[in-house]
Design a protein around this motif. Structure first.
Motif, PDB file in Angstrom:
ATOM      1  N   ALA A  10       1.320  -1.508   0.050  1.00 12.64           N
ATOM      2  CA  ALA A  10       0.312   0.279  -0.080  1.00 12.64           C
ATOM      3  C   ALA A  10       0.488   1.390   0.065  1.00 12.64           C
ATOM      4  N   VAL A  11       2.040   1.618   0.854  1.00 12.72           N
ATOM      5  CA  VAL A  11       2.762   2.176   0.703  1.00 12.72           C
ATOM      6  C   VAL A  11       3.621   2.915  -0.886  1.00 12.72           C
ATOM      7  N   ASN A  12       4.346   1.548  -1.580  1.00 11.07           N
ATOM      8  CA  ASN A  12       4.277   1.579  -2.287  1.00 11.07           C
ATOM      9  C   ASN A  12       3.570   2.517  -3.825  1.00 11.07           C
ATOM     10  N   GLU A  13       2.078   1.722  -3.796  1.00  7.04           N
ATOM     11  CA  GLU A  13       1.240   2.198  -4.685  1.00  7.04           C
ATOM     12  C   GLU A  13       1.044   3.849  -4.179  1.00  7.04           C
ATOM     13  N   SER A  14       0.839   4.255  -2.677  1.00  5.14           N
ATOM     14  CA  SER A  14       0.514   5.672  -3.030  1.00  5.14           C
ATOM     15  C   SER A  14       1.954   6.354  -2.936  1.00  5.14           C
ATOM     16  N   VAL A  15       2.979   5.853  -3.395  1.00  4.25           N
ATOM     17  CA  VAL A  15       3.936   6.612  -3.890  1.00  4.25           C
ATOM     18  C   VAL A  15       3.666   6.591  -4.829  1.00  4.25           C
ATOM     19  N   LEU A  16       3.595   5.663  -5.592  1.00  5.66           N
ATOM     20  CA  LEU A  16       3.658   5.585  -7.531  1.00  5.66           C
ATOM     21  C   LEU A  16       2.707   6.585  -7.638  1.00  5.66           C
ATOM     22  N   ASN A  17       1.550   6.237  -7.536  1.00  5.76           N
ATOM     23  CA  ASN A  17       0.455   7.404  -7.609  1.00  5.76           C
ATOM     24  C   ASN A  17       0.408   8.901  -7.342  1.00  5.76           C
ATOM     25  N   ARG A  18       1.567   9.353  -6.648  1.00  6.64           N
ATOM     26  CA  ARG A  18       2.031  11.032  -6.539  1.00  6.64           C
ATOM     27  C   ARG A  18       2.968  11.253  -7.644  1.00  6.64           C
ATOM     28  N   GLY A  19       3.707  12.787  -7.749  1.00 10.06           N
ATOM     29  CA  GLY A  19       4.782  12.866  -8.397  1.00 10.06           C
ATOM     30  C   GLY A  19       3.739  13.390  -9.321  1.00 10.06           C
ATOM     31  N   PRO A 117       8.155  -3.291  -0.337  1.00  9.58           N
ATOM     32  CA  PRO A 117       8.762  -3.951  -1.461  1.00  9.58           C
ATOM     33  C   PRO A 117       9.499  -2.730  -2.487  1.00  9.58           C
ATOM     34  N   THR A 118      10.438  -3.593  -2.849  1.00  9.66           N
ATOM     35  CA  THR A 118      11.174  -2.646  -3.192  1.00  9.66           C
ATOM     36  C   THR A 118      11.021  -0.958  -4.383  1.00  9.66           C
ATOM     37  N   PHE A 119      11.718   0.028  -3.917  1.00  6.27           N
ATOM     38  CA  PHE A 119      11.061   1.189  -5.003  1.00  6.27           C
ATOM     39  C   PHE A 119      12.163   2.212  -5.872  1.00  6.27           C
ATOM     40  N   PRO A 120      12.137   2.423  -7.124  1.00 10.97           N
ATOM     41  CA  PRO A 120      13.148   2.508  -7.607  1.00 10.97           C
ATOM     42  C   PRO A 120      13.250   4.097  -7.230  1.00 10.97           C
ATOM     43  N   VAL A 121      14.351   4.804  -7.367  1.00 13.67           N
ATOM     44  CA  VAL A 121      14.156   6.295  -7.730  1.00 13.67           C
ATOM     45  C   VAL A 121      15.682   7.063  -8.899  1.00 13.67           C
ATOM     46  N   PRO A 122      15.126   8.123  -9.092  1.00 13.21           N
ATOM     47  CA  PRO A 122      16.158   8.909 -10.024  1.00 13.21           C
ATOM     48  C   PRO A 122      17.472   8.628 -10.567  1.00 13.21           C
ATOM     49  N   SER A 123      17.943   8.817  -9.067  1.00 14.13           N
ATOM     50  CA  SER A 123      19.476   8.475  -8.821  1.00 14.13           C
ATOM     51  C   SER A 123      20.188   6.814  -9.604  1.00 14.13           C
ATOM     52  N   GLY A 124      19.094   6.021  -9.955  1.00 14.13           N
ATOM     53  CA  GLY A 124      19.513   4.559 -10.583  1.00 14.13           C
ATOM     54  C   GLY A 124      19.602   3.444  -9.417  1.00 14.13           C
ATOM     55  N   PHE A 125      19.016   4.126  -8.414  1.00 18.83           N
ATOM     56  CA  PHE A 125      19.006   2.853  -6.562  1.00 18.83           C
ATOM     57  C   PHE A 125      17.849   2.349  -7.109  1.00 18.83           C
ATOM     58  N   GLU A 126      17.266   0.729  -6.432  1.00 15.92           N
ATOM     59  CA  GLU A 126      16.321   0.647  -6.444  1.00 15.92           C
ATOM     60  C   GLU A 126      16.223  -0.033  -4.757  1.00 15.92           C
ATOM     61  N   GLU A 203      -0.381   7.653   5.426  1.00 15.73           N
ATOM     62  CA  GLU A 203      -2.194   7.414   4.624  1.00 15.73           C
ATOM     63  C   GLU A 203      -2.458   6.407   5.445  1.00 15.73           C
ATOM     64  N   ALA A 204      -1.709   5.442   4.706  1.00 13.22           N
ATOM     65  CA  ALA A 204      -1.723   4.074   5.097  1.00 13.22           C
ATOM     66  C   ALA A 204      -2.123   3.686   6.450  1.00 13.22           C
ATOM     67  N   ALA A 205      -1.861   3.831   6.905  1.00 12.03           N
ATOM     68  CA  ALA A 205      -1.964   4.345   8.492  1.00 12.03           C
ATOM     69  C   ALA A 205      -3.197   4.333   9.754  1.00 12.03           C
ATOM     70  N   GLY A 206      -3.464   6.017   8.611  1.00 14.30           N
ATOM     71  CA  GLY A 206      -4.836   6.327   9.172  1.00 14.30           C
ATOM     72  C   GLY A 206      -4.213   7.755   9.853  1.00 14.30           C
ATOM     73  N   TRP A 207      -2.822   7.854   9.508  1.00  8.38           N
ATOM     74  CA  TRP A 207      -2.215   8.566  10.658  1.00  8.38           C
ATOM     75  C   TRP A 207      -2.750  10.487   9.973  1.00  8.38           C
ATOM     76  N   GLU A 208      -3.377  10.358   8.738  1.00  7.42           N
ATOM     77  CA  GLU A 208      -3.068  11.447   8.286  1.00  7.42           C
ATOM     78  C   GLU A 208      -4.193  12.906   9.359  1.00  7.42           C
ATOM     79  N   VAL A 209      -4.124  13.937   9.587  1.00  7.00           N
ATOM     80  CA  VAL A 209      -4.439  15.056   9.910  1.00  7.00           C
ATOM     81  C   VAL A 209      -5.408  15.902   8.832  1.00  7.00           C
ATOM     82  N   PRO A 210      -6.079  16.281   8.649  1.00  5.26           N
ATOM     83  CA  PRO A 210      -6.316  16.828   6.845  1.00  5.26           C
ATOM     84  C   PRO A 210      -5.954  18.022   6.749  1.00  5.26           C
ATOM     85  N   TRP A 211      -6.214  17.922   5.315  1.00  2.13           N
ATOM     86  CA  TRP A 211      -4.582  19.329   5.193  1.00  2.13           C
ATOM     87  C   TRP A 211      -4.561  20.162   3.930  1.00  2.13           C
ATOM     88  N   ASP A 212      -4.144  20.906   3.251  1.00  2.00           N
ATOM     89  CA  ASP A 212      -4.687  21.238   2.220  1.00  2.00           C
ATOM     90  C   ASP A 212      -3.426  21.076   0.846  1.00  2.00           C
TER      91      ASP A 212
END
Length: 244
Positions: A10-19, A117-126, A203-212
């Motif tokens: 769930a964390v990786n899916e959330s990251v990949l859906n951003r940006g 799960p592994t997450f690719p970053v622009p620096s070329g690392f996984e 977001e995945a853990a339900g910790w978020e306080v509503p923000w703009d």
């Protein structure tokens, strides 16, 4: 944190859906350069009833500030971590070794909860984030000033306050090359991979306080507003010594 450990994807899916566009093409790239980071939360392990997701009042996350003299990604806020070395028990062994080398923490006091799960970053690392709880905290410090400018435990409730949250963006030739969540606290601008992981976990853990989420600020302007000398990495080649 059971919502995360029960569904680590769930964390990786959330990251990949951003940006912006950059996130999409980075996700399509694969690399043989393996790295891991330690996402270490401290404080009480018992949920608190007075905050979304049960975040305890003393909950914190361990972050570092890269030295301003480093060749790339200088001044950026990051989790302790780095590339895999021969003989490492990857990914946990790599994350613990790097955290010890950067902050001086004692690994025996850290309880590993899950490897995301592994997450690719622009620096070329996984990069494999290792999620952990600090059951027996030990003092931390800057071990090598040539590599790290600051080591700090940041209170999670403070970090997640709506007034400390926004998004940063970077555009080029009419395209949105980057857009993602950011945090600004105690002169530290937390964005990029680190900011995205913290935001996705919250977001995945339900910790978020509503923000703009419509509060979008130019990345370079926000970097200029911080007290540290941070480089975005957009103006130069993305080839850092360690993943950020």
């Amino acid at each position: 944190m059971r919502a995360i450990t029960d569904d680590v994807g769930a964390v990786n899916e959330s990251v990949l859906n951003r940006g912006g566009d950059r996130s999409k093409w980075v996700a399509a790239l694969r690399s043989s350069r393996a790295a891991s980071v330690l996402v270490l939360f401290g404080g009480s392990f018992d949920a608190a009833a007075d905050h979304p997701g049960g975040v305890p009042a003393d909950a914190d996350v361990l972050l570092t500030e890269r030295a301003a003299t480093l060749r790339t990604h200088s001044g950026q806020i990051a989790f302790p971590g780095g590339s895999r070395d021969p003989g490492d028990d990857f990914p946990v062994g790599t994350a613990m070794r790097e955290a010890y080398e950067e902050t001086g923490l004692i690994p025996q006091g850290v309880d590993v909860l899950a490897s995301l799960p592994t997450f690719p970053v622009p620096s070329g690392f996984e990069v494999t984030p290792v999620l952990a709880h600090w059951s027996s905290p030990t003092p931390v410090r800057v071990v090598d000033e040539g590599e790290t400018a600051r080591v700090t435990r940041v209170n999670l409730r403070e970090l997640l306050k709506p007034e400390n949250r926004f998004q940063v963006s970077r555009s080029f030739m009419g395209g949105n090359v980057y857009r993602g969540p950011a945090f600004l606290l105690d002169g530290m601008l937390v964005w990029g991979f680190t900011g995205g992981i913290i935001a996705a976990i919250a977001e995945a853990a339900g910790w978020e306080v509503p923000w703009d989420k419509n509060d979008v600020r130019p990345l370079e302007k926000m970097i200029a507003a911080t007290s540290n000398r941070q480089e975005s990495g957009f103006a130069t080649a993305d080839v850092p010594e360690s993943p950020q």
